[in-house]
Motif scaffolding. Sequence first.
Motif, PDB file in Angstrom:
ATOM      1  N   GLY A  68       0.807  -1.209   0.000  1.00  0.00           N
ATOM      2  CA  GLY A  68       0.000   0.000   0.000  1.00  0.00           C
ATOM      3  C   GLY A  68       0.844   1.264   0.000  1.00  0.00           C
ATOM      4  N   ASP A  69       0.180   2.390  -0.291  1.00  0.00           N
ATOM      5  CA  ASP A  69       0.873   3.681  -0.318  1.00  0.00           C
ATOM      6  C   ASP A  69       1.492   4.018   1.034  1.00  0.00           C
ATOM      7  N   ASP A  70       0.746   3.794   2.110  1.00  0.00           N
ATOM      8  CA  ASP A  70       1.283   4.069   3.447  1.00  0.00           C
ATOM      9  C   ASP A  70       2.482   3.179   3.754  1.00  0.00           C
ATOM     10  N   GLU A  71       2.415   1.920   3.337  1.00  0.00           N
ATOM     11  CA  GLU A  71       3.519   0.999   3.596  1.00  0.00           C
ATOM     12  C   GLU A  71       4.788   1.418   2.868  1.00  0.00           C
ATOM     13  N   VAL A  72       4.665   1.855   1.623  1.00  0.00           N
ATOM     14  CA  VAL A  72       5.863   2.261   0.890  1.00  0.00           C
ATOM     15  C   VAL A  72       6.445   3.535   1.487  1.00  0.00           C
ATOM     16  N   GLU A  73       5.598   4.423   1.979  1.00  0.00           N
ATOM     17  CA  GLU A  73       6.110   5.635   2.626  1.00  0.00           C
ATOM     18  C   GLU A  73       6.810   5.292   3.945  1.00  0.00           C
ATOM     19  N   GLN A  74       6.280   4.319   4.686  1.00  0.00           N
ATOM     20  CA  GLN A  74       6.950   3.866   5.912  1.00  0.00           C
ATOM     21  C   GLN A  74       8.290   3.230   5.573  1.00  0.00           C
ATOM     22  N   TRP A  75       8.319   2.438   4.523  1.00  0.00           N
ATOM     23  CA  TRP A  75       9.566   1.807   4.068  1.00  0.00           C
ATOM     24  C   TRP A  75      10.606   2.870   3.752  1.00  0.00           C
ATOM     25  N   TYR A  76      10.215   3.878   2.991  1.00  0.00           N
ATOM     26  CA  TYR A  76      11.137   4.939   2.593  1.00  0.00           C
ATOM     27  C   TYR A  76      11.617   5.728   3.813  1.00  0.00           C
ATOM     28  N   ALA A  77      10.703   6.055   4.716  1.00  0.00           N
ATOM     29  CA  ALA A  77      11.065   6.805   5.923  1.00  0.00           C
ATOM     30  C   ALA A  77      12.043   6.005   6.789  1.00  0.00           C
ATOM     31  N   HIS A  78      11.842   4.696   6.866  1.00  0.00           N
ATOM     32  CA  HIS A  78      12.761   3.846   7.624  1.00  0.00           C
ATOM     33  C   HIS A  78      14.168   3.924   7.039  1.00  0.00           C
ATOM     34  N   TRP A  79      14.277   3.878   5.725  1.00  0.00           N
ATOM     35  CA  TRP A  79      15.586   3.997   5.061  1.00  0.00           C
ATOM     36  C   TRP A  79      16.231   5.337   5.383  1.00  0.00           C
ATOM     37  N   GLU A  80      15.453   6.412   5.317  1.00  0.00           N
ATOM     38  CA  GLU A  80      16.012   7.731   5.593  1.00  0.00           C
ATOM     39  C   GLU A  80      16.520   7.824   7.027  1.00  0.00           C
ATOM     40  N   LEU A  81      15.788   7.269   7.980  1.00  0.00           N
ATOM     41  CA  LEU A  81      16.238   7.258   9.374  1.00  0.00           C
ATOM     42  C   LEU A  81      17.507   6.428   9.543  1.00  0.00           C
ATOM     43  N   ALA A  82      17.566   5.301   8.858  1.00  0.00           N
ATOM     44  CA  ALA A  82      18.731   4.422   8.960  1.00  0.00           C
ATOM     45  C   ALA A  82      19.995   5.111   8.464  1.00  0.00           C
ATOM     46  N   ALA A  83      19.844   6.036   7.533  1.00  0.00           N
ATOM     47  CA  ALA A  83      21.013   6.747   6.998  1.00  0.00           C
ATOM     48  C   ALA A  83      21.714   7.559   8.074  1.00  0.00           C
ATOM     49  N   ASP A  84      20.996   7.917   9.127  1.00  0.00           N
ATOM     50  CA  ASP A  84      21.572   8.712  10.209  1.00  0.00           C
ATOM     51  C   ASP A  84      22.158   7.859  11.334  1.00  0.00           C
ATOM     52  N   GLU A  85      21.976   6.541  11.266  1.00  0.00           N
ATOM     53  CA  GLU A  85      22.516   5.672  12.309  1.00  0.00           C
ATOM     54  C   GLU A  85      24.017   5.500  12.085  1.00  0.00           C
ATOM     55  N   PRO A  86      24.834   5.775  13.103  1.00  0.00           N
ATOM     56  CA  PRO A  86      26.287   5.741  12.904  1.00  0.00           C
ATOM     57  C   PRO A  86      26.877   4.344  12.713  1.00  0.00           C
ATOM     58  N   ASN A  87      26.201   3.314  13.165  1.00  0.00           N
ATOM     59  CA  ASN A  87      26.750   1.958  13.097  1.00  0.00           C
ATOM     60  C   ASN A  87      26.032   1.100  12.070  1.00  0.00           C
ATOM     61  N   ARG A  88      25.590   1.740  10.980  1.00  0.00           N
ATOM     62  CA  ARG A  88      24.822   1.030   9.960  1.00  0.00           C
ATOM     63  C   ARG A  88      25.114   1.635   8.590  1.00  0.00           C
ATOM     64  N   ILE A  89      25.296   0.763   7.615  1.00  0.00           N
ATOM     65  CA  ILE A  89      25.450   1.189   6.221  1.00  0.00           C
ATOM     66  C   ILE A  89      24.466   0.356   5.413  1.00  0.00           C
ATOM     67  N   HIS A  90      23.755   0.997   4.527  1.00  0.00           N
ATOM     68  CA  HIS A  90      22.798   0.254   3.704  1.00  0.00           C
ATOM     69  C   HIS A  90      22.907   0.668   2.246  1.00  0.00           C
ATOM     70  N   TRP A  91      22.581  -0.299   1.406  1.00  0.00           N
ATOM     71  CA  TRP A  91      22.640  -0.100  -0.036  1.00  0.00           C
ATOM     72  C   TRP A  91      21.376  -0.645  -0.684  1.00  0.00           C
ATOM     73  N   VAL A  92      20.987  -0.021  -1.767  1.00  0.00           N
ATOM     74  CA  VAL A  92      19.956  -0.550  -2.650  1.00  0.00           C
ATOM     75  C   VAL A  92      20.658  -1.467  -3.640  1.00  0.00           C
ATOM     76  N   LEU A  93      20.077  -2.627  -3.912  1.00  0.00           N
ATOM     77  CA  LEU A  93      20.554  -3.500  -4.983  1.00  0.00           C
ATOM     78  C   LEU A  93      19.852  -3.056  -6.252  1.00  0.00           C
ATOM     79  N   ASP A  94      20.623  -2.605  -7.208  1.00  0.00           N
ATOM     80  CA  ASP A  94      20.098  -2.041  -8.445  1.00  0.00           C
ATOM     81  C   ASP A  94      20.401  -2.983  -9.599  1.00  0.00           C
ATOM     82  N   LEU A  95      19.368  -3.321 -10.335  1.00  0.00           N
ATOM     83  CA  LEU A  95      19.508  -4.143 -11.534  1.00  0.00           C
ATOM     84  C   LEU A  95      18.932  -3.351 -12.692  1.00  0.00           C
ATOM     85  N   GLU A  96      19.793  -2.941 -13.586  1.00  0.00           N
ATOM     86  CA  GLU A  96      19.379  -2.188 -14.776  1.00  0.00           C
ATOM     87  C   GLU A  96      18.538  -0.965 -14.426  1.00  0.00           C
TER      88      GLU A  96
END
Length: 189
Positions: A46-74
């Motif tokens: 759902g729309d709310d779920e994808v926005e929660q997913w995105y917000a979680h990623w943005e918050l994780a970017a500020d965590e000092p002991n965490r690095i995350h990547w998107v797996l991109d295919l084409e």
Amino acid sequence: MCIRDRGDSVTLRALRPEDRAARQRHGWHAEIERGYGSTTVTRAMGDDEVEQWYAHWELAADEPNRIHWVLDLEGEAVGAAFLHAINAEDRRARYAIGLYDPSFFGRGLGQQATRLVLQHAFETLMLHRVDLRVLDYNHRAIATYRACGFVEEGRERETCFLDGRWYDDVVMAVLEHEFAVARGGRRET
């Protein structure tokens, strides 16, 4: 991002706003969620779920002991990989990876991404150990981790109750010199 970020097929990159559409398009898949110990059924996101997913990623970017990547295919976000619980003093971290849709299974994307993340962990972050936990029935993931140099160290018994029975967490890790050997190189410890 200080990483050799491109495998044969998959690229590791930062999150982009347009990844919302790709993540929502892939939705939820029972087979994938079961690999994490969830009983989520296959359904649209759902729309709310994808926005929660995105917000979680943005918050994780500020965590000092965490690095995350998107797996991109084409040009499309097809999954994610994480190093978290990074401990610089003990030179260790925990690893997690997931694809968004089972149609990406069997193409070596998880193995490519795992090798790229481990290369970053050992050669850029200068870690000594990367570990993970995986449910014992997730044979596909276990095979990927073994192919990348991870070794089973033990089990946490009956950590997940799913479909009326208990499953174990398999504890796996790879050390810097083991990864060097798995890549075909030799490195002294």
